[in-house]
Design a protein around this motif. Sequence first.
Motif: not given
Length: 212
Positions: A163-177
Amino acid sequence: MKTLLIALPFVLAPVFGLAAETPEWAFPVTEKTQPAPRIAGDKVRTVGKVSITRAKADDMYDIPDWRPDLHPPMPKIVQFGNKDTQVRACGSCHLPTGTGHDESAYVAGLPTAYFIEQLAAWKSGDRKYGGTMVGIAKTITDAEVNEAAGYFASLKPRQWIRVVEADTVPKSFVGPGNKRLETPSGGTEPLGTSSASSGISKTATAPVHRSL
């Protein structure tokens, strides 16, 4: 601060309701447009004493054993699968440690009988979720199932939720699988806003997988 929960979805857990009723953030689908890989297929990666290319690391029928110190020797079905019958190496998705990728089940320490029962349910059609497992269950032999079940049952479960407390997260995309992956170009984005009805952030529990 908003809370980001990085958790492993359990493929072997029951799925309730129709796909249309499930929240999109919880059940991502591979995006049609994919960015270039963060690490090229011919680039060699080294972890401990193991050095292989990215492409080789993705081989479903000869999986890399990055950390042999974390598990006992793997049976053939776990490390190599059965290419003749198109049964992937169990460790390609569930890993030699049984902790699995973010889109795969955590199977370390599962009772042997339960493991065997679930494969039988996929084979008979009683379980329909998980196209890959349905296909595998129809061709894997009883002996291979027993080997895999015994191996994963022997593994000691380990912590796999952070569990990580944060206001922002790394930008992501949905890849294979259907993996949610960190965008190769980097950057961050707001964690998300809570739903008034559920009180759950639409992106707060989306796992982000850093691929090799």
